[in-house]
Motif scaffolding. Structure first.
Motif, PDB file in Angstrom:
ATOM      1  N   VAL A 135      85.764  -2.545   0.218  1.00  0.00           N
ATOM      2  CA  VAL A 135      85.333  -1.042   0.129  1.00  0.00           C
ATOM      3  C   VAL A 135      84.650   0.061   1.539  1.00  0.00           C
ATOM      4  O   VAL A 135      84.723   0.767   1.266  1.00  0.00           O
ATOM      5  CB  VAL A 135      83.817  -1.518  -0.598  1.00  0.00           C
ATOM      6  N   ASP A 136      83.836  -1.180   1.956  1.00  0.00           N
ATOM      7  CA  ASP A 136      83.438   0.139   3.714  1.00  0.00           C
ATOM      8  C   ASP A 136      84.545   0.448   4.286  1.00  0.00           C
ATOM      9  O   ASP A 136      84.954   1.649   4.783  1.00  0.00           O
ATOM     10  CB  ASP A 136      82.641  -1.639   4.618  1.00  0.00           C
ATOM     11  N   SER A 137      85.344  -0.358   4.273  1.00  0.00           N
ATOM     12  CA  SER A 137      86.813  -0.383   5.234  1.00  0.00           C
ATOM     13  C   SER A 137      87.531   1.252   4.332  1.00  0.00           C
ATOM     14  O   SER A 137      87.877   2.471   5.274  1.00  0.00           O
ATOM     15  CB  SER A 137      88.378  -0.916   5.323  1.00  0.00           C
ATOM     16  N   LEU A 138      87.213   1.298   3.316  1.00  0.00           N
ATOM     17  CA  LEU A 138      88.116   2.492   2.537  1.00  0.00           C
ATOM     18  C   LEU A 138      87.220   3.403   2.950  1.00  0.00           C
ATOM     19  O   LEU A 138      86.985   4.663   2.533  1.00  0.00           O
ATOM     20  CB  LEU A 138      88.350   2.401   0.466  1.00  0.00           C
ATOM     21  N   GLY A 139      85.763   3.595   2.543  1.00  0.00           N
ATOM     22  CA  GLY A 139      84.634   4.365   2.601  1.00  0.00           C
ATOM     23  C   GLY A 139      84.913   4.844   4.415  1.00  0.00           C
ATOM     24  O   GLY A 139      84.803   5.918   4.615  1.00  0.00           O
ATOM     25  N   ARG A 140      84.982   4.024   4.957  1.00  0.00           N
ATOM     26  CA  ARG A 140      85.545   4.801   6.919  1.00  0.00           C
ATOM     27  C   ARG A 140      86.513   5.622   6.956  1.00  0.00           C
ATOM     28  O   ARG A 140      86.452   6.615   7.471  1.00  0.00           O
ATOM     29  CB  ARG A 140      85.130   3.426   7.711  1.00  0.00           C
ATOM     30  N   LEU A 141      88.322   5.400   5.891  1.00  0.00           N
ATOM     31  CA  LEU A 141      89.053   6.128   6.423  1.00  0.00           C
ATOM     32  C   LEU A 141      89.094   7.392   5.663  1.00  0.00           C
ATOM     33  O   LEU A 141      88.901   7.967   5.980  1.00  0.00           O
ATOM     34  CB  LEU A 141      89.717   4.882   4.988  1.00  0.00           C
ATOM     35  N   PHE A 142      88.393   7.527   4.873  1.00  0.00           N
ATOM     36  CA  PHE A 142      87.778   8.621   3.690  1.00  0.00           C
ATOM     37  C   PHE A 142      87.221   9.633   5.130  1.00  0.00           C
ATOM     38  O   PHE A 142      87.175  10.567   4.664  1.00  0.00           O
ATOM     39  CB  PHE A 142      86.581   8.467   2.562  1.00  0.00           C
ATOM     40  N   ALA A 143      86.323   9.198   5.846  1.00  0.00           N
ATOM     41  CA  ALA A 143      85.289   9.854   6.446  1.00  0.00           C
ATOM     42  C   ALA A 143      86.324   9.960   7.669  1.00  0.00           C
ATOM     43  O   ALA A 143      86.183  11.005   8.087  1.00  0.00           O
ATOM     44  CB  ALA A 143      83.941   8.896   6.779  1.00  0.00           C
ATOM     45  N   LEU A 144      87.008   8.984   8.119  1.00  0.00           N
ATOM     46  CA  LEU A 144      87.441   9.858   9.173  1.00  0.00           C
ATOM     47  C   LEU A 144      88.700  11.067   9.038  1.00  0.00           C
ATOM     48  O   LEU A 144      88.912  12.197   9.742  1.00  0.00           O
ATOM     49  CB  LEU A 144      88.637   8.446   9.620  1.00  0.00           C
ATOM     50  N   ALA A 145      89.771  10.493   7.902  1.00  0.00           N
ATOM     51  CA  ALA A 145      90.727  12.018   7.356  1.00  0.00           C
ATOM     52  C   ALA A 145      89.746  13.218   7.020  1.00  0.00           C
ATOM     53  O   ALA A 145      90.748  14.063   7.214  1.00  0.00           O
ATOM     54  CB  ALA A 145      90.695  11.177   5.894  1.00  0.00           C
ATOM     55  N   GLY A 146      88.567  12.870   6.481  1.00  0.00           N
ATOM     56  CA  GLY A 146      87.641  14.013   6.328  1.00  0.00           C
ATOM     57  C   GLY A 146      87.097  15.291   7.873  1.00  0.00           C
ATOM     58  O   GLY A 146      87.844  16.006   7.626  1.00  0.00           O
ATOM     59  N   PHE A 147      87.122  13.898   8.787  1.00  0.00           N
ATOM     60  CA  PHE A 147      86.786  14.973   9.969  1.00  0.00           C
ATOM     61  C   PHE A 147      88.087  15.544  10.521  1.00  0.00           C
ATOM     62  O   PHE A 147      88.303  16.243  11.490  1.00  0.00           O
ATOM     63  CB  PHE A 147      86.427  13.948  11.078  1.00  0.00           C
ATOM     64  N   SER A 148      89.919  15.123  10.157  1.00  0.00           N
ATOM     65  CA  SER A 148      90.372  15.038  10.550  1.00  0.00           C
ATOM     66  C   SER A 148      91.682  16.532   9.976  1.00  0.00           C
ATOM     67  O   SER A 148      91.928  17.126  10.749  1.00  0.00           O
ATOM     68  CB  SER A 148      91.502  14.105  10.152  1.00  0.00           C
ATOM     69  N   PHE A 149      91.019  16.888   8.342  1.00  0.00           N
ATOM     70  CA  PHE A 149      91.147  17.556   8.091  1.00  0.00           C
ATOM     71  C   PHE A 149      91.096  19.087   7.937  1.00  0.00           C
ATOM     72  O   PHE A 149      89.637  19.235   8.420  1.00  0.00           O
ATOM     73  CB  PHE A 149      91.538  17.290   6.770  1.00  0.00           C
TER      74      PHE A 149
END
Length: 314
Positions: free
Chosen positions: A128-142
Motif C-alpha cells: 500500500v505504501d509503495s503504491l501510494g508513493r508511486l501515485f505521488a511520484l506520478a503526480g509530480f511528474s505530470f
C-alpha cells in the motif's frame, strides 16, 4: 488576536503595493508598443498618437504610476485597451469560474491526498505504501496541461462522458456548471493530491515517532483513536500551511487548464491580454491573483488554533 490580524492586514497591503508596483513597471519594460499591437501594423501615426493620448500612454511614467495607484484605491481599474470595456467588469464576471475551479481542485486534492498520506504512513514499507508513493511520484511528474489533455482525450473524445468544449454560459444550471467542472478540477486536483499525500505521509511518520503517541499506545487507546484523533490533528498544521502556499500554483495551473478545456476564467483572460499587450487588464488580473493568495494564507494562519489549542495569536 485582533492586533495579530491588524499586523497581517498591514503587511498584506504592503505586499499588494509591491506587487502593483512591480507589475506596472514590468509592463513598461516590454519592448512592443501596445498602441501598435492593438491598432495593427498598418495604423497611421496620427491614429497611434490619438490612441496613446486616450489611454494616457503619452504621460510621464511617474504620472501614469500615480494615476494607476489612485484608480486602484478607488476601485477603478481602468478600461481594456483592446475592448474598451471596464476592466473590473471583465474580471469580476470571470473570477467566479476561476475561483470555483481552484476550490474544486483543492477539495479533490484534500479528499484524496490526506487519507492516502495517512494510510501509507500507517502501513509503511508495505505494498500500500509503495503504491501510494508511486501515485505521488506520478503526480509530480505530470504537468497540469498534459494531464488535462489526457483526461480530455479519454473522457471527452473516446468515452464521450463530458463535452469537448467546456465553455459555460451564465444562464446554465448549477448541474451543468458542475458537470463541466469535473475534468478541469480533476486535472488540477490529482496533481495536488499527490503533493498533499507525500507531505501528509512525511508529517505523519514524524508524528508517529513522538513520545505522546507512544504514551497513547501504552495507555491502551485504540489505534484508530491514536492515529486519527491525536496524530492527525498535529499533522494537519503543516499540511494546511503547504496547501495555502500551493494556492499560487493552483491559480497558475488554472491558466493552462482553462486554455486546454476552453473554459472561461481569469487565466484564459490573462493569456489573451498578454498576447495583445493589454496593460490595464494584465495589471488588474495579477493584482486579483495576488489578493486571492494573500487572503488564503491569512485564513490559513488563523485556522491554526482550530487544529492546535496551544496556538495563541499574541
Amino acid at each position: 488576536m485582533h492586533s495579530y490580524v491588524i499586523k497581517r492586514l498591514l503587511s498584506a497591503i504592503l505586499v499588494m503595493w509591491a506587487v502593483a508596483t512591480l507589475v506596472f513597471f514590468a509592463m513598461r519594460l516590454i519592448p512592443a508598443d501596445p498602441a501598435q499591437v492593438v491598432l495593427g501594423d498598418y495604423a497611421s501615426q496620427e491614429l497611434i498618437e490619438a490612441f496613446r493620448h486616450k489611454m494616457g500612454l503619452d504621460l510621464p511614467i511617474l504620472q501614469q504610476y500615480r494615476s494607476f495607484l489612485v484608480g486602484v484605491l478607488q476601485g477603478d481599474f481602468g478600461r481594456s485597451m483592446v475592448t474598451g470595456r471596464p476592466v473590473a467588469e471583465q474580471i469580476f464576471t470571470l473570477f467566479p469560474y476561476t475561483l470555483s475551479l481552484a476550490l474544486a481542485s483543492l477539495l479533490i486534492g484534500s479528499a484524496i491526498g490526506i487519507p492516502l498520506g495517512v494510510i501509507t504512513a500507517i502501513r509503511r514499507n508495505t505494498i500500500v505504501d509503495s503504491l501510494g508513493r508511486l501515485f505521488a511520484l506520478a503526480g509530480f511528474s505530470f504537468p497540469a496541461f498534459y494531464l488535462a489533455v489526457i483526461l480530455l482525450i479519454v473522457f471527452s473524445v473516446n468515452l464521450k462522458w463530458f463535452p469537448v468544449v467546456h465553455s459555460v454560459s451564465q444562464e446554465a444550471s448549477l448541474l451543468e456548471h458542475l458537470h463541466k467542472l469535473v475534468l478541469p478540477a480533476l486535472s488540477l486536483g490529482l496533481i495536488q493530491a499527490s503533493f498533499i499525500a507525500r507531505l501528509t505521509r512525511s508529517a505523519m511518520l514524524e508524528t508517529l515517532s513522538q513520545d505522546y503517541v507512544r504514551t497513547a499506545h501504552a495507555k491502551g487507546l485504540p489505534r484508530r483513536v491514536v492515529f486519527y484523533k491525536h496524530a492527525l490533528r498535529n499533522v494537519l498544521i503543516p499540511v494546511v500551511t503547504a496547501m495555502g502556499l500551493y494556492t499560487g500554483q493552483i491559480l497558475g495551473g488554472a491558466v493552462l487548464t482553462e486554455t486546454v478545456f476552453s473554459r472561461p476564467g481569469l487565466g484564459k483572460l490573462l493569456v489573451g491580454a498578454i498576447s495583445q499587450r493589454d496593460y490595464t487588464l494584465i495589471q488588474s488580473g495579477v493584482l486579483m491573483f495576488a489578493f486571492v493568495v494573500l487572503s488564503v494564507n491569512l485564513l490559513v494562519d488563523l485556522s491554526y488554533a482550530l487544529f492546535d489549542p496551544r496556538v495563541k495569536y499574541d
